[in-house]
Scaffold this active site. Structure first.
Site, PDB file in Angstrom:
ATOM      1  N   ASN A  60       0.814  -1.224   0.000  1.00  0.00           N
ATOM      2  CA  ASN A  60       0.000   0.000   0.000  1.00  0.00           C
ATOM      3  C   ASN A  60       0.844   1.269   0.000  1.00  0.00           C
ATOM      4  O   ASN A  60       0.334   2.349  -0.304  1.00  0.00           O
ATOM      5  CB  ASN A  60      -0.962   0.015   1.199  1.00  0.00           C
ATOM      6  CG  ASN A  60      -0.278  -0.188   2.529  1.00  0.00           C
ATOM      7  OD1 ASN A  60       0.181  -1.279   2.818  1.00  0.00           O
ATOM      8  ND2 ASN A  60      -0.181   0.861   3.328  1.00  0.00           N
TER       9      ASN A  60
ATOM     10  N   ARG B 117      -2.970  -4.797   4.876  1.00  0.00           N
ATOM     11  CA  ARG B 117      -3.883  -5.152   5.967  1.00  0.00           C
ATOM     12  C   ARG B 117      -4.977  -4.126   6.202  1.00  0.00           C
ATOM     13  O   ARG B 117      -6.030  -4.451   6.736  1.00  0.00           O
ATOM     14  CB  ARG B 117      -3.087  -5.363   7.252  1.00  0.00           C
ATOM     15  CG  ARG B 117      -2.207  -4.191   7.634  1.00  0.00           C
ATOM     16  CD  ARG B 117      -1.335  -4.500   8.833  1.00  0.00           C
ATOM     17  NE  ARG B 117      -0.312  -3.469   9.007  1.00  0.00           N
ATOM     18  CZ  ARG B 117       0.522  -3.430  10.019  1.00  0.00           C
ATOM     19  NH1 ARG B 117       0.480  -4.348  10.953  1.00  0.00           N
ATOM     20  NH2 ARG B 117       1.418  -2.464  10.098  1.00  0.00           N
TER      21      ARG B 117
ATOM     22  N   ASP C 129      -2.804  -9.585   6.434  1.00  0.00           N
ATOM     23  CA  ASP C 129      -1.945  -9.279   7.587  1.00  0.00           C
ATOM     24  C   ASP C 129      -1.031 -10.477   7.739  1.00  0.00           C
ATOM     25  O   ASP C 129      -1.494 -11.591   8.046  1.00  0.00           O
ATOM     26  CB  ASP C 129      -2.805  -9.073   8.837  1.00  0.00           C
ATOM     27  CG  ASP C 129      -1.963  -8.735  10.065  1.00  0.00           C
ATOM     28  OD1 ASP C 129      -0.753  -9.057  10.083  1.00  0.00           O
ATOM     29  OD2 ASP C 129      -2.508  -8.154  11.009  1.00  0.00           O
ATOM     30  N   VAL C 130       0.268 -10.266   7.547  1.00  0.00           N
ATOM     31  CA  VAL C 130       1.203 -11.398   7.520  1.00  0.00           C
ATOM     32  C   VAL C 130       1.349 -12.082   8.874  1.00  0.00           C
ATOM     33  O   VAL C 130       1.902 -13.184   8.945  1.00  0.00           O
ATOM     34  CB  VAL C 130       2.594 -10.981   6.965  1.00  0.00           C
ATOM     35  CG1 VAL C 130       2.472 -10.355   5.590  1.00  0.00           C
ATOM     36  CG2 VAL C 130       3.331 -10.056   7.927  1.00  0.00           C
TER      37      VAL C 130
ATOM     38  N   ASN D 197       7.535  -8.332   1.044  1.00  0.00           N
ATOM     39  CA  ASN D 197       8.083  -6.992   1.285  1.00  0.00           C
ATOM     40  C   ASN D 197       7.676  -6.419   2.644  1.00  0.00           C
ATOM     41  O   ASN D 197       8.414  -5.612   3.212  1.00  0.00           O
ATOM     42  CB  ASN D 197       7.610  -6.057   0.156  1.00  0.00           C
ATOM     43  CG  ASN D 197       7.787  -4.604   0.503  1.00  0.00           C
ATOM     44  OD1 ASN D 197       8.896  -4.063   0.434  1.00  0.00           O
ATOM     45  ND2 ASN D 197       6.703  -3.943   0.920  1.00  0.00           N
TER      46      ASN D 197
ATOM     47  N   TYR E 166      15.538  -5.314  14.708  1.00  0.00           N
ATOM     48  CA  TYR E 166      15.412  -5.179  13.251  1.00  0.00           C
ATOM     49  C   TYR E 166      16.545  -5.875  12.491  1.00  0.00           C
ATOM     50  O   TYR E 166      16.287  -6.727  11.630  1.00  0.00           O
ATOM     51  CB  TYR E 166      15.332  -3.700  12.864  1.00  0.00           C
ATOM     52  CG  TYR E 166      15.135  -3.485  11.373  1.00  0.00           C
ATOM     53  CD1 TYR E 166      13.968  -3.893  10.753  1.00  0.00           C
ATOM     54  CD2 TYR E 166      16.118  -2.869  10.607  1.00  0.00           C
ATOM     55  CE1 TYR E 166      13.782  -3.708   9.384  1.00  0.00           C
ATOM     56  CE2 TYR E 166      15.937  -2.668   9.239  1.00  0.00           C
ATOM     57  CZ  TYR E 166      14.766  -3.090   8.632  1.00  0.00           C
ATOM     58  OH  TYR E 166      14.581  -2.908   7.282  1.00  0.00           O
TER      59      TYR E 166
ATOM     60  N   VAL F 171      16.244   3.910   1.758  1.00  0.00           N
ATOM     61  CA  VAL F 171      15.169   4.528   0.982  1.00  0.00           C
ATOM     62  C   VAL F 171      14.306   5.417   1.880  1.00  0.00           C
ATOM     63  O   VAL F 171      13.979   5.037   3.013  1.00  0.00           O
ATOM     64  CB  VAL F 171      14.292   3.419   0.344  1.00  0.00           C
ATOM     65  CG1 VAL F 171      13.133   4.020  -0.424  1.00  0.00           C
ATOM     66  CG2 VAL F 171      15.136   2.522  -0.555  1.00  0.00           C
TER      67      VAL F 171
ATOM     68  N   ASP G 138       8.236   5.766   5.287  1.00  0.00           N
ATOM     69  CA  ASP G 138       7.736   5.853   6.666  1.00  0.00           C
ATOM     70  C   ASP G 138       8.622   5.094   7.646  1.00  0.00           C
ATOM     71  O   ASP G 138       8.752   5.481   8.814  1.00  0.00           O
ATOM     72  CB  ASP G 138       6.334   5.221   6.737  1.00  0.00           C
ATOM     73  CG  ASP G 138       5.239   6.269   6.586  1.00  0.00           C
ATOM     74  OD1 ASP G 138       5.532   7.460   6.784  1.00  0.00           O
ATOM     75  OD2 ASP G 138       4.097   5.884   6.276  1.00  0.00           O
TER      76      ASP G 138
END
Ligand SMILES: NC(=O)c1ccc[n+]([C@@H]2O[C@H](COP(=O)([O-])OP(=O)(O)OC[C@H]3O[C@@H](n4cnc5c(N)ncnc54)[C@H](OP(=O)(O)O)[C@@H]3O)[C@@H](O)[C@H]2O)c1
Length: 243
Positions: A13, A36, A61-62, A88, A166, A199, A202
């Site tokens: 999205n 999601r 929603d993964v 992704n 992360y 990149v 957000d």
């Protein structure tokens, strides 16, 4: 069944995922926009369609087993095939994340999305992928998951901040990519990890120096690899990234 090849991009999205969907659509692929949030998903589908892409919405929603199973049923029902899966969707869990201070729940949440989510989605879509003539799986990872970079002394954007959730989640994702490649060797399914570079999205408060279009390029290339191409590798725009 769709005449054209079909891709599914998770987290499509916005950001890099949206541009992967736009890029594949521009190459003539039909693209499932996995997202999601209903409003954000339909806005992205409308924008892609306005740009001439054969886009369709896939509620996804993964982290939710039922949502992932329904998504696989939807793609089967609406398009009857899947040729490329681009995993992704991802989160950082928020910074700072020094290992001495991090909340264990943050690590658990990040791994649930960035690693278990990929496993869950991949396994749900494998039956469809196995029926494709040239199935491809792309895991959008990050150079911050490279243990070679993390253990080097040079400090640059490829290493990122010290992060106990992360960065290790992307290392884990790379390791899973390799295990899939070993299991699926000889099936024609090519599975690789990629790094989009730093990149502006957000995810990092738009601090990256690359555009989402630039960030999408590596994933698009791996999603459309010719038969006999690499599998079980990690790439960015400059070539192979060390694990
Ligand atoms: N930006 C960078 O510099 C950079 C560098 C290296 C790697 N990456 C990787 O690139 C990928 C895309 O990141 P981005 O920078 O484009 O970030 P982004 O703009 O924040 O986009 C992340 C996407 O993932 C989705 N997502 C998160 N959790 C989800 C879930 N449980 N189920 C489904 N979708 C979910 C988000 O949906 P919502 O809108 O609903 O939250 C959003 O669509 C990530 O895997 C990230 O780790 C990014």
């Amino acid at each position: 069944m769709s005449e054209k090849p079909v891709a599914l991009v998770t987290g499509a999205n916005k950001g890099i995922g949206y541009e992967i969907a736009a890029g594949l659509g521009g190459l003539g692929w039909a693209v499932g926009v996995g997202a999601r949030d209903d409003v954000r998903r339909e806005e992205a589908v409308a924008k892609l369609r306005a740009a001439g892409v054969d886009a369709f919405g896939v509620p996804l929603d993964v982290t939710d087993e039922g949502s992932v199973a329904s998504a696989a049923e939807l793609v089967e029902r609406e398009r009857g095939r899947l040729d490329s899966l681009v995993n992704n969707a991802g989160i950082t869990g928020g910074m700072p994340q020094e290992p001495t201070l991090v909340d264990p729940d943050t690590v658990r949440t990040v791994v649930e999305t960035n690693v278990i989510g990929v496993l869950r989605v991949t396994n749900a879509f494998l039956p469809l992928l196995r029926r494709s003539g040239s199935p491809r799986i792309v895991n959008v990872s990050s150079s911050v998951g490279s243990l070679t970079y993390q253990s080097s002394t040079s400090a640059d954007t490829k290493v990122g901040p010290i992060a106990a959730a992360y960065s290790p989640s992307k290392t884990f994702l790379n390791a899973i990519t390799l295990q899939y490649a070993r299991e699926l060797a000889g099936t024609g399914i090519l599975i690789n990890s990629c790094c989009p570079g730093h990149v502006a999205t957000d995810l990092n408060g738009f601090r990256g120096h690359r555009t989402p279009e630039q960030g999408a390029a590596a994933a698009i290339r791996l999603a459309t690899l010719a038969d006999g191409g690499p599998t079980g590798k990690f790439f960015d725009d400059e070539g192979e990234v060390p694990w």
